[in-house]
Design a protein around this motif. Sequence first.
Motif, PDB file in Angstrom:
ATOM      1  N   SER A 203       1.911  -9.321  59.210  1.00 41.77           N
ATOM      2  CA  SER A 203       1.612  -9.992  57.836  1.00 41.77           C
ATOM      3  C   SER A 203       3.064 -10.211  57.403  1.00 41.77           C
ATOM      4  O   SER A 203       2.981 -11.348  56.718  1.00 41.77           O
ATOM      5  CB  SER A 203       0.895  -9.433  56.885  1.00 41.77           C
ATOM      6  OG  SER A 203      -0.443  -9.123  57.412  1.00 41.77           O
ATOM      7  N   SER A 204       4.007  -9.434  57.636  1.00 41.67           N
ATOM      8  CA  SER A 204       5.217  -9.897  57.053  1.00 41.67           C
ATOM      9  C   SER A 204       6.400  -8.913  57.762  1.00 41.67           C
ATOM     10  O   SER A 204       6.017  -7.891  58.365  1.00 41.67           O
ATOM     11  CB  SER A 204       5.357  -9.525  55.466  1.00 41.67           C
ATOM     12  OG  SER A 204       6.710  -9.503  55.114  1.00 41.67           O
ATOM     13  N   LYS A 210      14.048 -11.003  54.875  1.00 42.40           N
ATOM     14  CA  LYS A 210      13.400 -12.127  54.392  1.00 42.40           C
ATOM     15  C   LYS A 210      14.475 -12.356  53.195  1.00 42.40           C
ATOM     16  O   LYS A 210      15.179 -11.589  52.466  1.00 42.40           O
ATOM     17  CB  LYS A 210      12.171 -11.702  53.795  1.00 42.40           C
ATOM     18  CG  LYS A 210      11.144 -11.468  54.753  1.00 42.40           C
ATOM     19  CD  LYS A 210       9.819 -11.052  54.588  1.00 42.40           C
ATOM     20  CE  LYS A 210       9.158 -12.383  53.642  1.00 42.40           C
ATOM     21  NZ  LYS A 210       7.808 -11.896  52.908  1.00 42.40           N
ATOM     22  N   ASN A 212      13.694 -13.565  50.262  1.00 43.06           N
ATOM     23  CA  ASN A 212      13.232 -13.132  48.762  1.00 43.06           C
ATOM     24  C   ASN A 212      13.142 -11.638  48.749  1.00 43.06           C
ATOM     25  O   ASN A 212      12.952 -11.032  47.640  1.00 43.06           O
ATOM     26  CB  ASN A 212      11.609 -13.631  48.802  1.00 43.06           C
ATOM     27  CG  ASN A 212      10.625 -12.930  49.499  1.00 43.06           C
ATOM     28  OD1 ASN A 212      11.091 -12.207  50.756  1.00 43.06           O
ATOM     29  ND2 ASN A 212       9.529 -12.778  49.103  1.00 43.06           N
ATOM     30  N   GLY A 217       4.808 -12.035  49.032  1.00 45.05           N
ATOM     31  CA  GLY A 217       5.091 -13.319  48.639  1.00 45.05           C
ATOM     32  C   GLY A 217       5.765 -14.049  49.599  1.00 45.05           C
ATOM     33  O   GLY A 217       5.455 -14.019  51.028  1.00 45.05           O
ATOM     34  N   GLY A 218       6.576 -15.055  49.381  1.00 48.29           N
ATOM     35  CA  GLY A 218       6.970 -16.233  50.396  1.00 48.29           C
ATOM     36  C   GLY A 218       8.211 -15.906  51.181  1.00 48.29           C
ATOM     37  O   GLY A 218       8.385 -14.509  51.203  1.00 48.29           O
ATOM     38  N   GLY A 219       9.327 -16.344  51.149  1.00 45.84           N
ATOM     39  CA  GLY A 219      10.553 -16.120  51.719  1.00 45.84           C
ATOM     40  C   GLY A 219      10.240 -16.454  53.390  1.00 45.84           C
ATOM     41  O   GLY A 219       9.235 -16.508  53.767  1.00 45.84           O
ATOM     42  N   ILE A 220      11.640 -16.744  53.929  1.00 44.45           N
ATOM     43  CA  ILE A 220      11.884 -16.924  55.304  1.00 44.45           C
ATOM     44  C   ILE A 220      12.936 -15.809  55.881  1.00 44.45           C
ATOM     45  O   ILE A 220      13.588 -15.202  55.140  1.00 44.45           O
ATOM     46  CB  ILE A 220      12.407 -18.219  55.674  1.00 44.45           C
ATOM     47  CG1 ILE A 220      13.296 -18.626  55.000  1.00 44.45           C
ATOM     48  CG2 ILE A 220      10.974 -19.315  55.162  1.00 44.45           C
ATOM     49  CD1 ILE A 220      14.093 -20.180  55.390  1.00 44.45           C
TER      50      ILE A 220
END
Length: 228
Positions: A203-204, A210, A212, A217-220
């Motif tokens: 999921s991340s 990242k 962020n 949350g978001g972030g790349i």
Amino acid sequence: MFNKRKSENLKPIFLTAFANDCSRREYEPGYIVCVCNTTYCDSLKPFSLKPATAVIIESSKSGKRFAKSEISFKDESEFKKSKRRTSYIDVTINREKRYQSIIGFGGAFTDSAGLNIQSLPKTLSERLIKDYFAEDGVQYSIGRITIAVTDFSTRKYAYNEVDGDFNLTHFKLTEEDIKLKIPIIKYAMNVSTHKLKLFSSDSSSPAWMKTNNDIAGGGILKGRNNFK
């Protein structure tokens, strides 16, 4: 049996209907659940398909659970000769035209699934897993294993929390894997009548990878150059 024509018109004819018992409980008006406990749990009995037949297994809000009905497919010419003139639906099968393959059906081994399954008495938790994977269950043949944290976790975590460790020298599984997922996966593989296929998805990435700096949350992804 079917003939060898490229395209065939087949008539499904309803033959029989029979249902397993259901220990019903109404928790809201019009909403029925089938109770499964340590002394009773309804299950899907093994069955085999006859040539040119299909079996429908149905669960419904009204209380049906693994209710079976059987239909028989007949060639159109054979159907017209039949004395049993019930209503029917045309089904056209083109043996020469194929699309994507289905490799199976299944579900996910998540932290929350493990927590809920292990909160049950041992006999009931084993029965629950069998209901998904065993011959007298729905016979799942695929399992998705979550990689580290997901929306179904009780905390944020990753397999490598060390900032800048691109070689993954500090990579390790967590308590969630050891206690909540691996034992259930092993038991599912043991009771499955299929060779259970497993795949993983995340999921991340870890927060330090990242933009962020947060698993949620978001972030790349930052990329290696951002750390120089």
